[in-house]
Design a protein around this motif. Structure first.
Motif, PDB file in Angstrom:
ATOM      1  N   ALA A  14       0.830  -1.209   0.000  1.00 33.45           N
ATOM      2  CA  ALA A  14       0.000   0.000   0.000  1.00 33.45           C
ATOM      3  C   ALA A  14       0.865   1.261   0.000  1.00 33.45           C
ATOM      4  N   ILE A  15       1.926   1.264   0.799  1.00 37.23           N
ATOM      5  CA  ILE A  15       2.822   2.425   0.850  1.00 37.23           C
ATOM      6  C   ILE A  15       3.519   2.603  -0.499  1.00 37.23           C
ATOM      7  N   ARG A  16       4.025   1.516  -1.048  1.00 36.38           N
ATOM      8  CA  ARG A  16       4.721   1.580  -2.338  1.00 36.38           C
ATOM      9  C   ARG A  16       3.796   2.125  -3.423  1.00 36.38           C
ATOM     10  N   LYS A  17       2.578   1.588  -3.494  1.00 41.41           N
ATOM     11  CA  LYS A  17       1.640   2.024  -4.530  1.00 41.41           C
ATOM     12  C   LYS A  17       1.189   3.464  -4.318  1.00 41.41           C
ATOM     13  N   SER A  18       0.997   3.864  -3.043  1.00 42.74           N
ATOM     14  CA  SER A  18       0.553   5.238  -2.774  1.00 42.74           C
ATOM     15  C   SER A  18       1.602   6.255  -3.195  1.00 42.74           C
ATOM     16  N   ARG A  19       2.859   5.839  -3.244  1.00 41.60           N
ATOM     17  CA  ARG A  19       3.951   6.730  -3.658  1.00 41.60           C
ATOM     18  C   ARG A  19       4.292   6.566  -5.140  1.00 41.60           C
ATOM     19  N   GLY A  20       3.586   5.672  -5.800  1.00 41.13           N
ATOM     20  CA  GLY A  20       3.842   5.445  -7.224  1.00 41.13           C
ATOM     21  C   GLY A  20       5.192   4.808  -7.486  1.00 41.13           C
ATOM     22  N   LEU A  21       5.658   3.969  -6.572  1.00 37.38           N
ATOM     23  CA  LEU A  21       6.971   3.339  -6.698  1.00 37.38           C
ATOM     24  C   LEU A  21       6.842   1.918  -7.225  1.00 37.38           C
ATOM     25  N   SER A  22       7.807   1.515  -8.029  1.00 37.93           N
ATOM     26  CA  SER A  22       7.887   0.125  -8.465  1.00 37.93           C
ATOM     27  C   SER A  22       8.714  -0.648  -7.443  1.00 37.93           C
ATOM     28  N   LEU A  23       8.708  -1.971  -7.560  1.00 38.84           N
ATOM     29  CA  LEU A  23       9.571  -2.782  -6.695  1.00 38.84           C
ATOM     30  C   LEU A  23      11.037  -2.427  -6.937  1.00 38.84           C
ATOM     31  N   ASP A  24      11.402  -2.129  -8.185  1.00 38.29           N
ATOM     32  CA  ASP A  24      12.773  -1.715  -8.494  1.00 38.29           C
ATOM     33  C   ASP A  24      13.136  -0.432  -7.752  1.00 38.29           C
ATOM     34  N   ASN A  25      12.194   0.540  -7.731  1.00 44.85           N
ATOM     35  CA  ASN A  25      12.447   1.803  -7.019  1.00 44.85           C
ATOM     36  C   ASN A  25      12.678   1.558  -5.533  1.00 44.85           C
ATOM     37  N   VAL A  26      11.824   0.720  -4.933  1.00 47.63           N
ATOM     38  CA  VAL A  26      11.943   0.437  -3.498  1.00 47.63           C
ATOM     39  C   VAL A  26      13.241  -0.317  -3.218  1.00 47.63           C
ATOM     40  N   ALA A  27      13.614  -1.235  -4.099  1.00 48.19           N
ATOM     41  CA  ALA A  27      14.872  -1.971  -3.928  1.00 48.19           C
ATOM     42  C   ALA A  27      16.051  -1.006  -3.937  1.00 48.19           C
ATOM     43  N   GLU A  28      16.012  -0.029  -4.827  1.00 53.67           N
ATOM     44  CA  GLU A  28      17.097   0.956  -4.917  1.00 53.67           C
ATOM     45  C   GLU A  28      17.152   1.830  -3.661  1.00 53.67           C
ATOM     46  N   LEU A  29      15.998   2.230  -3.154  1.00 54.36           N
ATOM     47  CA  LEU A  29      15.941   3.084  -1.959  1.00 54.36           C
ATOM     48  C   LEU A  29      16.373   2.359  -0.686  1.00 54.36           C
ATOM     49  N   THR A  30      16.097   1.055  -0.606  1.00 56.40           N
ATOM     50  CA  THR A  30      16.271   0.333   0.650  1.00 56.40           C
ATOM     51  C   THR A  30      17.472  -0.601   0.693  1.00 56.40           C
ATOM     52  N   GLY A  31      17.975  -0.998  -0.484  1.00 56.60           N
ATOM     53  CA  GLY A  31      19.051  -1.980  -0.511  1.00 56.60           C
ATOM     54  C   GLY A  31      18.553  -3.404  -0.301  1.00 56.60           C
ATOM     55  N   VAL A  32      17.225  -3.607  -0.321  1.00 57.57           N
ATOM     56  CA  VAL A  32      16.622  -4.928  -0.208  1.00 57.57           C
ATOM     57  C   VAL A  32      16.266  -5.362  -1.633  1.00 57.57           C
ATOM     58  N   SER A  33      16.579  -6.593  -1.980  1.00 55.70           N
ATOM     59  CA  SER A  33      16.371  -7.051  -3.360  1.00 55.70           C
ATOM     60  C   SER A  33      14.907  -7.004  -3.773  1.00 55.70           C
ATOM     61  N   LYS A  34      14.699  -6.806  -5.070  1.00 57.90           N
ATOM     62  CA  LYS A  34      13.352  -6.783  -5.638  1.00 57.90           C
ATOM     63  C   LYS A  34      12.635  -8.103  -5.340  1.00 57.90           C
ATOM     64  N   ALA A  35      13.347  -9.214  -5.459  1.00 57.61           N
ATOM     65  CA  ALA A  35      12.745 -10.520  -5.197  1.00 57.61           C
ATOM     66  C   ALA A  35      12.260 -10.625  -3.751  1.00 57.61           C
ATOM     67  N   MET A  36      13.091 -10.182  -2.803  1.00 55.05           N
ATOM     68  CA  MET A  36      12.703 -10.234  -1.393  1.00 55.05           C
ATOM     69  C   MET A  36      11.512  -9.322  -1.131  1.00 55.05           C
ATOM     70  N   LEU A  37      11.517  -8.125  -1.715  1.00 54.85           N
ATOM     71  CA  LEU A  37      10.394  -7.206  -1.533  1.00 54.85           C
ATOM     72  C   LEU A  37       9.098  -7.819  -2.067  1.00 54.85           C
ATOM     73  N   GLY A  38       9.176  -8.485  -3.218  1.00 54.26           N
ATOM     74  CA  GLY A  38       7.999  -9.150  -3.780  1.00 54.26           C
ATOM     75  C   GLY A  38       7.488 -10.247  -2.864  1.00 54.26           C
ATOM     76  N   GLN A  39       8.410 -11.029  -2.295  1.00 46.54           N
ATOM     77  CA  GLN A  39       8.015 -12.097  -1.365  1.00 46.54           C
ATOM     78  C   GLN A  39       7.346 -11.515  -0.120  1.00 46.54           C
ATOM     79  N   ILE A  40       7.902 -10.403   0.376  1.00 45.88           N
ATOM     80  CA  ILE A  40       7.328  -9.754   1.563  1.00 45.88           C
ATOM     81  C   ILE A  40       5.915  -9.259   1.246  1.00 45.88           C
ATOM     82  N   GLU A  41       5.753  -8.576   0.103  1.00 45.63           N
ATOM     83  CA  GLU A  41       4.441  -8.037  -0.252  1.00 45.63           C
ATOM     84  C   GLU A  41       3.395  -9.140  -0.428  1.00 45.63           C
ATOM     85  N   ARG A  42       3.788 -10.278  -0.952  1.00 46.46           N
ATOM     86  CA  ARG A  42       2.852 -11.393  -1.140  1.00 46.46           C
ATOM     87  C   ARG A  42       2.581 -12.147   0.162  1.00 46.46           C
TER      88      ARG A  42
END
Length: 189
Positions: A14-42
């Motif tokens: 919800a936070i990612r979508k409300s800011r218009g961020l992709s998983l790639d954007n969040v991965a770049e901001l946080t240093g957490v891999s896109k794959a891990m972020l996807g697993q967390i969101e699911r």
């Protein structure tokens, strides 16, 4: 009650979508891999506290923003009803008591540490302060190379913008309550 990792996933998405961020954007901001972020969101992954801190630091949000529920006028919290976050193979357990909100500018937790447990925390954002009240056992707080011993019944306050560690040097479980205050949010609020 919804499992905590499901709440984290739902709120992160919800936070990612409300800011218009992709998983790639969040991965770049946080240093957490896109794959891990996807697993967390699911809700497929139960992330460690360290991973969650990287996410909240990168997004500039409070820790409990990822687990918050609708606020009520009176909230009674019992650790028996909470699902803790675990680290150090379960030797470090964090029970989220009260989530951050814009009015209070803080969040609070109960922490249980088994004897000998040593838990490191990365530096939090500038302006973040921690207030710790030791209820049982003894806590050794390290900020880089400085050590502070905090026995049961005592408290410690510090700026959390440098790496720090919590150590239980004793033979019994250490139990403490912590309040994390977001001073920058208070100045902006």
């Amino acid at each position: 009650m919804e499992p905590i990792h499901k709440k984290v996933g739902r709120n992160l998405q919800a936070i990612r979508k409300s800011r218009g961020l992709s998983l790639d954007n969040v991965a770049e901001l946080t240093g957490v891999s896109k794959a891990m972020l996807g697993q967390i969101e699911r809700g497929d992954s139960n992330p460690t506290i360290s991973v969650l801190w990287r996410i909240v630091s990168g997004l500039g949000i409070s820790f409990t923003t990822l687990i918050e529920e609708t606020e009520t006028e009176v909230t009674v919290v019992s650790p028996d009803d909470l699902e803790p976050f675990h680290e150090a193979e379960g030797a470090y357990r964090v029970y989220p008591l009260f989530s951050y909100n814009l009015r209070t500018k803080f969040e609070s937790y109960m922490v249980m540490m088994d004897p000998g447990c040593d838990h490191g925390s990365e530096a939090h954002n500038e302006g973040v302060e921690e207030y710790i009240f030791v209820h049982q056992g003894e806590l050794e707080l390290w900020r880089e190379d400085e050590s502070y011993t905090v026995p049961a019944g005592s408290s410690v306050h510090f700026s959390a913008n440098r790496p720090h560690r919590y150590v239980n040097p004793g033979k019994e479980t250490t139990k403490f309550y912590t309040i994390i205050f977001y001073a920058d949010a208070a100045a902006r609020g």
